[in-house]
Design an enzyme around this catalytic site. Structure first.
Site, PDB file in Angstrom:
ATOM      1  CB  SER A  27       2.814  11.514  -5.825  1.00  0.00           C
ATOM      2  OG  SER A  27       1.715  12.378  -5.656  1.00  0.00           O
ATOM      3  CB  THR A  28       5.929   7.769  -5.434  1.00  0.00           C
ATOM      4  OG1 THR A  28       5.697   7.650  -3.849  1.00  0.00           O
ATOM      5  CG2 THR A  28       6.169   8.968  -5.924  1.00  0.00           C
TER       6      THR A  28
END
Length: 173
Positions: free
Chosen positions: A19-20
């Site tokens: 996600s990051t």
């Protein structure tokens, strides 16, 4: 006696996602490569959506979209992912994805859940895990909303008063 042809290796594409940007897909790749070797799969493609949330739809996840297009073109037989939540967090999106793969004769392998959609049990388990993934996302959203409401009530961004912290009169003296 006629010699039998050696069966063709299954062609597999990996889909990995975090996600990051501060995270890495390296652990996912290591496990999927181990499985491919163990099952004698030929890895023909890797689709990596690094730094893209699973809550985003197909149009916002470029590698996910490319993977589906490649599956439609018949470039591989199996999509392998580390976990169902790498594919998405929406039950509708997950079911649509599975239907698209099924329509073109492509299967799905999910490592953590040991799901293999070449079996009816695997298809059923995929749908169950998809429901749990969507539920987990909803719970996260509720916690975030509750936290934001709490800090708004106190008139701050972080829940702490703005400016320097107050000191006791003893320290002030």
């Amino acid at each position: 006696m006629k010699q039998r042809d050696k069966p063709m290796k299954k062609r597999v594409a990996f889909y990995v996602r975090v996600s990051t940007d501060g995270q890495s897909t390296e652990n996912q790749m290591m496990e999927l490569e181990r499985v491919a070797k163990q099952r004698d799969w030929e890895v023909v493609a890797v689709f990596d959506d690094n730094g893209v949330s699973g809550s985003k739809g197909r149009t916002d996840r470029k590698q996910f979209d490319e993977m589906i297009k490649a599956a439609t073109r018949g470039e591989f037989d199996i999509v392998a992912a580390w976990h169902v939540d790498r594919l998405g967090r929406s039950m509708r999106d997950l079911l649509n994805f599975l239907a698209e793969l099924d329509a073109v004769g492509c299967h799905l392998y999910l490592h953590v859940q040991s799901i293999d959609t070449t079996t009816p049990q695997g298809k059923m388990l995929f749908q169950m895990y998809g429901m749990f993934s969507e539920f987990e996302r909803s719970m996260i959203q509720e916690r975030v909303k509750a936290g934001l409401a709490r800090v708004r009530k106190h008139g701050t961004k972080s829940g702490r008063p703005l400016g320097r912290p107050k000191v006791t009169s003893k320290i002030e003296e």
